[in-house]
Design an enzyme around this catalytic site. Structure first.
Site, PDB file in Angstrom:
ATOM      1  N   LYS A 167       0.846  -1.190   0.000  1.00 20.27           N
ATOM      2  CA  LYS A 167       0.000   0.000   0.000  1.00 20.27           C
ATOM      3  C   LYS A 167       0.884   1.244   0.000  1.00 20.27           C
ATOM      4  CE  LYS A 167      -1.830   2.629   3.106  1.00 20.27           C
ATOM      5  NZ  LYS A 167      -1.863   3.980   2.525  1.00 20.27           N
ATOM      6  N   GLU A 172      10.393   0.793  10.209  1.00 16.53           N
ATOM      7  CA  GLU A 172      11.362   1.867  10.016  1.00 16.53           C
ATOM      8  C   GLU A 172      10.609   3.156  10.291  1.00 16.53           C
ATOM      9  OE1 GLU A 172      13.007   4.736   9.048  1.00 16.53           O
ATOM     10  OE2 GLU A 172      13.212   4.239   6.926  1.00 16.53           O
ATOM     11  N   CYS A 207      13.255  10.650   7.148  1.00 17.29           N
ATOM     12  CA  CYS A 207      13.227  10.163   8.534  1.00 17.29           C
ATOM     13  C   CYS A 207      14.596  10.236   9.173  1.00 17.29           C
ATOM     14  CB  CYS A 207      12.682   8.743   8.581  1.00 17.29           C
ATOM     15  SG  CYS A 207      13.364   7.697   7.304  1.00 17.29           S
ATOM     16  N   GLU A 227       9.901  15.084  15.830  1.00 17.05           N
ATOM     17  CA  GLU A 227      10.250  15.033  14.427  1.00 17.05           C
ATOM     18  C   GLU A 227       9.359  16.018  13.670  1.00 17.05           C
ATOM     19  OE1 GLU A 227       9.348  11.357  12.300  1.00 17.05           O
ATOM     20  OE2 GLU A 227      11.272  11.550  11.294  1.00 17.05           O
TER      21      GLU A 227
END
Lengths: 472, 285
Positions: free
Chosen positions: A179, A253, A287, A384
């Site tokens: 997906k 991850e 990331c 983040e």
């Protein structure tokens, strides 16, 4: 400073159809609904894609299941040839795919052309070669595939993340239901076409477009043997909870808040290039971005002055312009998050600076931004941001740098800038992060394992290590 | 004189051959010491009052394990191998004590051999599990395993099973908090450990209700990995795995096929508790 004339890449190399279905068992099929995908640089609707509902997930998992037995029974050398074919087709169509990726994602064509696409092809080439050599990989003499892999990928590197997931899964004899992210479904749908072009057996790769619900239904499906997810730490936690008590294997991850550490003996010009690449590459939608700059106090003024001078030369704008350094923010939602956290930075007392730059009136944009006077308690030092926003902190001793670098629940990546090899290796040893770049940043390679410590997830993608997630 | 005569008479009534034995108190093993449970609770196992570890003991053990971890990881691989081999030596010397406590002789022997087997891995696992990666650019690129940190373990209910979960965790430079329902054998093993130059806090052993204490460790934010090898109740395993998701701990599920401690363990018990760090370093004149 020189002025640049616009140098746009032509859109005509890409033919986007008015609508796309789900790719199930080798066919494009309608879904439970549909949604639009837009070009974040202009807000123009690119096309309409199908929204996969629970029945579609059911069909895709069933297709992957029935394809699994013949696919895993193929000699590794045959599976390898399919992957080599796919790698070659990607190379041949790389210009088209690069333009498509920039249109759907907003990233500069320079990056999709020079970074994403070459790495995508290289990844398929690398894992193609493993398919008939698995018994030499160090995971036993008769390593077996797991079965059906459910793979959910993010919007920041749509096709590259697909490659990181699909290539090792197929090389090891698994079949896939993937997906793509809601805001960047197109390159995965083009990849479905590449699978057909390569005559890949039906059902080996299935692509379901949709949003969070589709992903949840997919990873929670009892017919899935393996879940691989790249995305936010919060969703990673939910997935880890949902697979508890099942026999599904899981790799995650997740987020990061990497420290990029500049010591006083670092080559400053080189370090500044690395800082810029670390946080403004891909609009900071990375990331492993170097979002916390730790500068040794004695060189703080010099580094900051040089950094601001360099930031003033960054060209923000049309992703298809070959001169563009910083493209569009991927979505209105992400832009809102970047704004919220940046506002929090100002409110909490950090000093904000951006170079003068004119942002286009249409689309989603955020100027490259640096915060100084940041403390470890500030939200912009802890959370983040996933945007072109750099938080600068200082340190005096290597021990303090290490302490601050590790003071985060994340542990994905880190950078070290120093002229002294022994210091680099000693500091690298102490950093709790899965990837450490010395005097460079944001480098990727299919042979090089990538993945996090702590709340940045578990498992590795890339290299020999990347095979482990798909083998029993 | 009358007093003396009475004392002599008393002594004469004792049979020549018997002696009242000195019993052992089975306590916990935390930070290199043998404390009682802070809860003051004990439970009866085969006639011994053994310590019943509490939630506070579990937290203290995590603090001890965290404190010990950097030093243990900082020791050389050679040194760690020597320490593990020393455990084998000490265990060998005390085989009779375990046999007397009902562990079969072959199992004690296998446990000694398992320490020897793992001792040898200390300076080899990085070579087997690491790599130099031929990246397309002028970089030296190396991937090396590192410990995940503090590992909480629910140990299987056998002596060899207990050794087989502790050894792979510590040979890879992790520190452990072990929950066990085998108090006498486990604490006797702690005595072996305490005399084998294992730094304080590297191995911490909590006896008592593993099912009751495991949830505290599963959801503890300063624990990096959770080894559920010894959990036999699937619902508890699921609950613990869910608890571990909060801080994204690495979870080793109970083996689907049941535990076969006698088989050679392979690499997985070690690699599951290792992180891979990849370092890029430029090459240039």
């Amino acid at each position: 400073m020189f002025e640049y004339a616009p140098a746009p890449e032509s859109r005509s190399v890409v033919d986007i159809a008015p609508s796309y279905g789900l790719f199930i068992d080798g066919q494009f099929e309608p879904g439970a609904g549909s949604f639009k995908t837009v070009n974040p640089a202009s807000e123009e609707v690119l096309t309409e894609v199908a929204l996969a509902g629970p029945d579609d997930v059911e069909r895709a998992v069933a297709a992957a299941r029935s394809a699994f037995e013949p696919w895993s029974a193929l000699p590794g050398s045959e599976r390898a040839k399919y992957l080599f074919r796919i790698a070659r087709i990607i190379q041949e169509r790389s210009r088209e795919l690069a333009v498509l990726e920039s249109l759907d994602n907003g990233k500069p064509i320079r990056e999709s052309r020079d970074v994403d696409l070459p790495l995508v092809a290289a990844h398929f080439f690398y894992y193609a070669g493993w398919a008939d050599k698995l018994r030499y990989a160090g995971f036993g003499t008769d390593p077996r595939p797991l079965g059906v892999a459910a793979q959910v990928i993010p919007w920041n590197f749509p096709l590259l993340m697909l490659a990181w997931k699909v290539a090792p899964a197929l090389a090891t004899g698994n079949t896939v239901v993937l997906k793509p992210a809601e805001t960047t479904p197109l390159s995965a749908l083009f990849f479905a076409d590449i699978c057909r072009q390569a005559d890949l057996p039906a059902g080996v790769v299935n692509i379901l477009t949709g949003a969070g619900d589709t992903g949840r239904t997919l990873v929670e499906h009892p017919g899935v043997d393996k879940v691989a997810f790249t995305g936010s730490t919060e969703v990673g936690r939910q997935i880890a909870r949902s697979v508890a008590g099942t026999r599904k294997r899981l790799t995650l991850e997740l987020g990061g808040k990497a420290a990029n550490i500049v010591f006083d003996d670092a080559p400053i010009d080189q370090a500044v290039e690395g800082i810029v690449n670390g946080i403004f590459f891909n609009q900071g939608h990375v990331c492993c971005a170097g979002s916390r700059l730790l500068v040794q106090e004695s060189v703080f003024d010099e580094v900051l002055e040089s950094l601001k001078r360099r930031m003033a030369t960054l060209r923000v704008g049309d992703p298809l312009d070959k001169n563009t350094d910083v493209g569009a923010i991927n979505s209105a939602e992400q832009l809102e998050r970047i704004r919220t956290l940046s506002d929090a930075g100002s409110q909490e007392g950090a000093e904000r600076w951006s170079p003068p730059c004119e942002l286009p009136s249409q689309g989603f944009w955020f100027a490259p931004t640096v915060f100084t006077g940041v403390t470890q308690a500030h939200r912009i030092a802890r959370e983040e941001i996933f945007g072109p926003v750099l938080s600068v902190l200082t340190f005096r001793t290597p021990a303090e740098a290490i302490e601050k670098a590790n003071n985060t629940p994340y542990g994905l990546s880190a950078g070290i800038w120093s002229d002294k090899g022994s210091r680099i290796l000693a500091v690298a040893d102490k950093l709790r992060a899965g990837v450490v770049w010395a005097n460079t940043f944001n480098k990727f390679d299919p042979t090089s394992p990538f993945g996090g410590y702590k709340e940045s997830g578990y498992g590795r993608e890339g290299g020999r290590h990347g095979l482990e997630a798909y083998l029993a | 004189m009358a007093v003396k005569a009475a004392a002599t008479a008393w002594r004469r009534t004792l049979p020549e051959t018997t002696r009242l034995s000195v019993r052992k108190t089975y306590k916990l093993f935390i930070g290199g010491k043998f404390p009682r449970s802070e809860s003051g609770r004990t439970y009866l196992v085969d006639g011994d009052n053994v310590a019943l570890a509490s939630r506070k003991d579990a937290r203290d053990a995590v603090v001890a394990a965290r404190k010990a971890q950097p030093g243990w990881a900082g020791a050389t691989a050679y040194n760690r191998g020597q320490v593990l081999y020393r455990i084998a030596e000490m265990l060998e010397a005390r085989r009779e004590e375990f046999i007397a406590r009902g562990v079969s002789e072959p199992e004690v022997n296998a446990a000694v051999d398992r320490w020897v087997w793992y001792a040898g891995w200390s300076d080899k696992i990085a070579q087997v599990h690491g790599s130099v990666n031929p990246v397309a650019g002028p970089y030296f690129n190396i991937s090396a395993p590192e410990p995940t940190g503090v590992v909480a373990v629910v140990a299987p209910e056998s002596f060899l099973g207990l050794v087989s979960v502790i050894a792979p965790a510590i040979v890879t430079s992790n520190t452990v908090v072990v929950l066990t329902g085998l108090p006498q054998a486990a604490i006797t093993l702690a005595e072996v450990i305490a005399t084998s130059d294992v730094p304080a806090g590297v191995i911490n052993i909590l006896t008592g209700d593993a099912a009751g204490n495991a949830p505290w460790l599963a959801s503890h934010d300063d624990v990096n990995a959770l080894d559920l090898t010894g959990v036999t109740n699937p619902e508890l395993a699921t609950e613990l795995e869910r608890g571990a998701a909060g801080s994204l701990k690495r979870v080793l599920r109970p083996p689907a096929e049941g535990i076969d401690s006698a088989a050679e363990p392979g690499l997985q018990p070690m690699t599951a508790l290792l992180e891979t760090k990849t370092v890029w370093h430029p090459k240039g004149f």
